[in-house]
Design an enzyme around this catalytic site. Sequence first.
Site, PDB file in Angstrom:
ATOM      1  N   HIS A 172      -1.926  -5.642   1.528  1.00 58.75           N
ATOM      2  CA  HIS A 172      -3.242  -6.262   1.314  1.00 58.75           C
ATOM      3  C   HIS A 172      -3.042  -7.656   0.741  1.00 58.75           C
ATOM      4  CE1 HIS A 172      -7.368  -6.898  -0.099  1.00 58.75           C
ATOM      5  NE2 HIS A 172      -6.808  -7.368  -1.197  1.00 58.75           N
ATOM      6  N   ASN A 209      -2.007  -0.214   6.998  1.00 54.36           N
ATOM      7  CA  ASN A 209      -1.466  -1.499   7.466  1.00 54.36           C
ATOM      8  C   ASN A 209      -0.553  -2.165   6.435  1.00 54.36           C
ATOM      9  OD1 ASN A 209      -3.424  -2.241   5.677  1.00 54.36           O
ATOM     10  ND2 ASN A 209      -4.618  -3.503   7.079  1.00 54.36           N
ATOM     11  N   TYR A 214     -12.101  -1.770  -3.870  1.00 53.72           N
ATOM     12  CA  TYR A 214     -12.646  -2.078  -2.538  1.00 53.72           C
ATOM     13  C   TYR A 214     -14.179  -2.016  -2.513  1.00 53.72           C
ATOM     14  CZ  TYR A 214      -8.177  -2.231   0.000  1.00 53.72           C
ATOM     15  OH  TYR A 214      -6.943  -2.587   0.487  1.00 53.72           O
ATOM     16  N   GLU A 224      -9.744  -9.657  -7.820  1.00 57.04           N
ATOM     17  CA  GLU A 224      -8.646  -8.708  -7.577  1.00 57.04           C
ATOM     18  C   GLU A 224      -7.509  -8.880  -8.587  1.00 57.04           C
ATOM     19  OE1 GLU A 224      -7.677  -9.110  -3.416  1.00 57.04           O
ATOM     20  OE2 GLU A 224      -9.579  -8.220  -2.806  1.00 57.04           O
ATOM     21  N   LYS A 240       0.833  -1.210   0.000  1.00 55.68           N
ATOM     22  CA  LYS A 240       0.000   0.000   0.000  1.00 55.68           C
ATOM     23  C   LYS A 240       0.875   1.271   0.000  1.00 55.68           C
ATOM     24  CE  LYS A 240      -3.847  -2.349   2.299  1.00 55.68           C
ATOM     25  NZ  LYS A 240      -4.869  -2.263   3.363  1.00 55.68           N
TER      26      LYS A 240
HETATM   27  P1  CMP Z   1      -7.248  -4.797   3.675  1.00 56.34           P
HETATM   28  O1  CMP Z   1      -6.790  -6.153   4.065  1.00 56.34           O
HETATM   29  O2  CMP Z   1      -6.666  -4.177   2.458  1.00 56.34           O
HETATM   30  O3  CMP Z   1      -8.845  -4.843   3.533  1.00 56.34           O
HETATM   31  C1  CMP Z   1      -9.654  -3.714   3.718  1.00 56.34           C
HETATM   32  C2  CMP Z   1      -8.902  -2.575   4.315  1.00 56.34           C
HETATM   33  O4  CMP Z   1      -9.718  -1.629   4.970  1.00 56.34           O
HETATM   34  C3  CMP Z   1      -7.974  -3.065   5.410  1.00 56.34           C
HETATM   35  O5  CMP Z   1      -6.935  -3.809   4.886  1.00 56.34           O
HETATM   36  C4  CMP Z   1      -7.612  -1.763   6.086  1.00 56.34           C
HETATM   37  O6  CMP Z   1      -6.651  -1.019   5.338  1.00 56.34           O
HETATM   38  C5  CMP Z   1      -8.956  -1.055   6.024  1.00 56.34           C
HETATM   39  N1  CMP Z   1      -9.732  -1.250   7.267  1.00 56.34           N
HETATM   40  C6  CMP Z   1     -10.289  -2.369   7.728  1.00 56.34           C
HETATM   41  N2  CMP Z   1     -10.949  -2.147   8.889  1.00 56.34           N
HETATM   42  C7  CMP Z   1     -10.812  -0.850   9.145  1.00 56.34           C
HETATM   43  C8  CMP Z   1     -11.261   0.008  10.196  1.00 56.34           C
HETATM   44  N3  CMP Z   1     -11.989  -0.464  11.207  1.00 56.34           N
HETATM   45  N4  CMP Z   1     -10.927   1.301  10.129  1.00 56.34           N
HETATM   46  C9  CMP Z   1     -10.194   1.775   9.096  1.00 56.34           C
HETATM   47  N5  CMP Z   1      -9.732   1.015   8.075  1.00 56.34           N
HETATM   48  C10 CMP Z   1     -10.026  -0.275   8.101  1.00 56.34           C
END
Ligand code: CMP
Length: 141
Positions: free
Chosen positions: A115, A112, A49, A126, A9
Amino acid sequence: MERTLSIVKPDGVKKNLVGDVVGRFEKNGLSVAALKMIRLSRDEAKGFYIVHKERPFYESLTDFMSEGPIVVMVLEGENAISKVRGIMGATNPKEAAQGTIRADLASDIERNIVHGSDSPESAKYEIGYFFSSLEIVNSGK
Ligand code: CMP
């Protein structure tokens, strides 16, 4: 043999963690079948998404995902989907197991670093979102 999609990311690219993330996948027996750096528009991030469109974090997540370049890749290997998810750790870095990418490198639940597809259905969607079949190489392993 299974394929999954992973993304470094914008936070991971900004912190120069591309090699670290790809290296963790390779060291755990996954092979790169396709890889490129791109920058998503907000609409492209929203399309990726789309399953989260009703979630309260959808706007913020798609802003974040379009704020800078990302590295998208197809990874191939046995049980690639669950293997990648294990290497990444839980979505929230505070809950991620020690030694996982998110525990080691991520700052918060949204930013984070990485993905990975969560099911065969999402992997298919995807991978097709970013790559044509001509861009994906069979690793031959
Ligand atoms: P990802 O695994 O890419 O899937 C969806 C993404 O949404 C996740 O990683 C985070 O980057 C984001 N995400 C999931 N839960 C939350 C949350 N509670 N608040 C903010 N971002 C979130």
